[in-house]
Enzyme design. Sequence first.
Site, PDB file in Angstrom:
ATOM      1  N   LYS A 123      24.626  72.033   6.360  1.00 15.78           N
ATOM      2  CA  LYS A 123      23.998  73.748   6.476  1.00 15.78           C
ATOM      3  C   LYS A 123      25.345  74.820   7.070  1.00 15.78           C
ATOM      4  CE  LYS A 123      19.161  73.465   6.143  1.00 15.78           C
ATOM      5  NZ  LYS A 123      17.674  73.561   6.094  1.00 15.78           N
ATOM      6  N   LYS A 206      20.453  70.092  -5.723  1.00 14.75           N
ATOM      7  CA  LYS A 206      19.184  70.245  -5.449  1.00 14.75           C
ATOM      8  C   LYS A 206      18.545  71.448  -5.047  1.00 14.75           C
ATOM      9  CE  LYS A 206      17.667  70.392  -0.525  1.00 14.75           C
ATOM     10  NZ  LYS A 206      17.393  69.875   0.353  1.00 14.75           N
ATOM     11  N   LYS A 209      16.186  77.399  -1.389  1.00 15.56           N
ATOM     12  CA  LYS A 209      15.823  78.722  -1.462  1.00 15.56           C
ATOM     13  C   LYS A 209      17.512  78.983  -1.167  1.00 15.56           C
ATOM     14  CE  LYS A 209      11.742  77.741   1.247  1.00 15.56           C
ATOM     15  NZ  LYS A 209      10.983  77.602   2.601  1.00 15.56           N
TER      16      LYS A 209
HETATM   17  P1  TYM Z   1      12.193  72.399   3.425  1.00 18.69           P
HETATM   18  O1  TYM Z   1      11.224  73.642   4.447  1.00 18.69           O
HETATM   19  O2  TYM Z   1      12.983  72.818   3.529  1.00 18.69           O
HETATM   20  O3  TYM Z   1      11.035  71.943   2.778  1.00 18.69           O
HETATM   21  C1  TYM Z   1       9.464  71.720   2.837  1.00 18.69           C
HETATM   22  C2  TYM Z   1       9.338  70.271   2.084  1.00 18.69           C
HETATM   23  O4  TYM Z   1       9.511  70.308   0.796  1.00 18.69           O
HETATM   24  C3  TYM Z   1      10.621  69.657   0.485  1.00 18.69           C
HETATM   25  N1  TYM Z   1      11.666  69.569  -0.368  1.00 18.69           N
HETATM   26  C4  TYM Z   1      11.549  69.052  -1.835  1.00 18.69           C
HETATM   27  N2  TYM Z   1      11.087  68.161  -2.209  1.00 18.69           N
HETATM   28  C5  TYM Z   1      11.779  67.897  -3.687  1.00 18.69           C
HETATM   29  N3  TYM Z   1      13.027  68.214  -3.984  1.00 18.69           N
HETATM   30  C6  TYM Z   1      13.627  69.360  -4.176  1.00 18.69           C
HETATM   31  N4  TYM Z   1      14.897  70.327  -4.212  1.00 18.69           N
HETATM   32  C7  TYM Z   1      13.319  69.756  -2.059  1.00 18.69           C
HETATM   33  N5  TYM Z   1      13.490  70.996  -0.845  1.00 18.69           N
HETATM   34  C8  TYM Z   1      12.794  70.889  -0.507  1.00 18.69           C
HETATM   35  C9  TYM Z   1      11.162  68.376   1.574  1.00 18.69           C
HETATM   36  O5  TYM Z   1      11.679  67.748   1.393  1.00 18.69           O
HETATM   37  C10 TYM Z   1      10.325  69.110   2.818  1.00 18.69           C
HETATM   38  O6  TYM Z   1       9.414  68.041   2.576  1.00 18.69           O
HETATM   39  N6  TYM Z   1      12.752  70.306   8.099  1.00 18.69           N
HETATM   40  C11 TYM Z   1      11.452  70.194   7.391  1.00 18.69           C
HETATM   41  C12 TYM Z   1      10.346  71.197   7.774  1.00 18.69           C
HETATM   42  C13 TYM Z   1       9.923  70.560   8.754  1.00 18.69           C
HETATM   43  C14 TYM Z   1       9.484  69.640   9.009  1.00 18.69           C
HETATM   44  C15 TYM Z   1       9.354  68.963  10.353  1.00 18.69           C
HETATM   45  C16 TYM Z   1       8.752  68.228   7.528  1.00 18.69           C
HETATM   46  C17 TYM Z   1      10.390  70.590  10.352  1.00 18.69           C
HETATM   47  N7  TYM Z   1       9.362  70.367  11.148  1.00 18.69           N
HETATM   48  C18 TYM Z   1       8.811  67.888  10.533  1.00 18.69           C
HETATM   49  C19 TYM Z   1       8.484  66.734   8.476  1.00 18.69           C
HETATM   50  C20 TYM Z   1       8.184  66.987   9.442  1.00 18.69           C
HETATM   51  C21 TYM Z   1      12.667  71.395   6.121  1.00 18.69           C
HETATM   52  O7  TYM Z   1      13.595  72.788   6.348  1.00 18.69           O
HETATM   53  O8  TYM Z   1      11.993  71.321   5.205  1.00 18.69           O
END
Ligand code: TYM
Length: 344
Positions: A123, A206, A209
């Site tokens: 990032k 991957k 967004k």
């Molecule tokens: P975020 O918002 O990027 O994504 C949310 C969830 O979607 C999953 N994900 C994917 N799974 C499969 N293929 C993909 N291409 C893909 N893109 C995203 C992510 O693995 C996630 O489960 N840091 C985290 C948010 C967060 C969080 C937490 C998660 C903040 N605090 C505590 C668990 C526990 C994030 O940015 O997710």
Amino acid sequence: MASTTKEVSAQPTNRIFSGVQPTGNLHLGNYLGAIRNWVTLQADYECIYCMVDLHAITLFQDPVELTASTREVTASLLASGIDPKTSIVFNQSQVHAHAELAWIFNCVARMGWLNRMTQFKEKAGKNRENASVGLYAYPNLMAADILAYKASHVPVGADQKQHLELTRDIAQAFNSAYDVDCFPMTEPLIFGEGTRVMSLRDGSKKMSKSEPSEMSRIILTDGPDEIAKKIRKAKTDPLPLTASPEELEERPEAKNLLGIFAALSNAPVAEIHQRYDGAEFSQFKKDLIELAVAELSPITTEMQRLLADTAYVDSVLRDGADKAAEIATPIVKEVQDIVGFLRP
Ligand code: TYM
């Protein structure tokens, strides 16, 4: 090193915490890698699901868009089947425990641990000096999210695995520094055929967004025509499909589309490989469009209905924040006592 072992509250064995960033609309990767599993897990766990707006602003967000996205992502969760009567649904900034515990974890985690985080490197890109301090400390806040509830399990996509390992490192370092058994060793739950959904334009990246091309992802507000267009235009290669795992390793776009099909149809990926062995992409894509539209269209429709009633969506978040604070506040107080903060 502290010299006394303090009494601490129990560690639950079936409490789930997970979060999603309210930045733009959810895409198929979020849905298959996380949200759909969150829905299933509600049957067996006490579930806490969070729109992580504090995480979102580690990269600048337009304030009006952040507010709108927070409601939209909440609506996607509810439309996908998260039941706010049994699960807690809220936005992170409204429960103070997250930021408070994150500060304490900033003082527990080591720079060397954060320097290894691949997501920060991705990032921040080349211009690391210009990245926000928040982006660097992002995983500490994530550990705080999870440990403020002493969550036993965290369902996520494969890209979050490293952050969950860090959460365990922080829990262990805290417990050991203060000689307590306060925080659990939280288990990641990474399961199903959609743990790593790749871009529709490039099977080595991957689905995300932040990818500039909208054709690279299906989002939960896409209607049937947009879904069909994106799948029809998804990158493939000139060969027919194959069931050979070795050959698929060399053909990431074919592998990804077969994986998406398996995830959407809840079937083992090997079965889908067999079903389409030797088939042309044109037939396969027609079937995939049908499957994706059947699964996603009802969610899109329900989301639109919910978004017409923002008062309801806001009431879910308000109620969720109250319930979340009821769990997290006593845990943070316990941590303050352990650390030695005077609570006069
Ligand atoms: P975020 O918002 O990027 O994504 C949310 C969830 O979607 C999953 N994900 C994917 N799974 C499969 N293929 C993909 N291409 C893909 N893109 C995203 C992510 O693995 C996630 O489960 N840091 C985290 C948010 C967060 C969080 C937490 C998660 C903040 N605090 C505590 C668990 C526990 C994030 O940015 O997710």
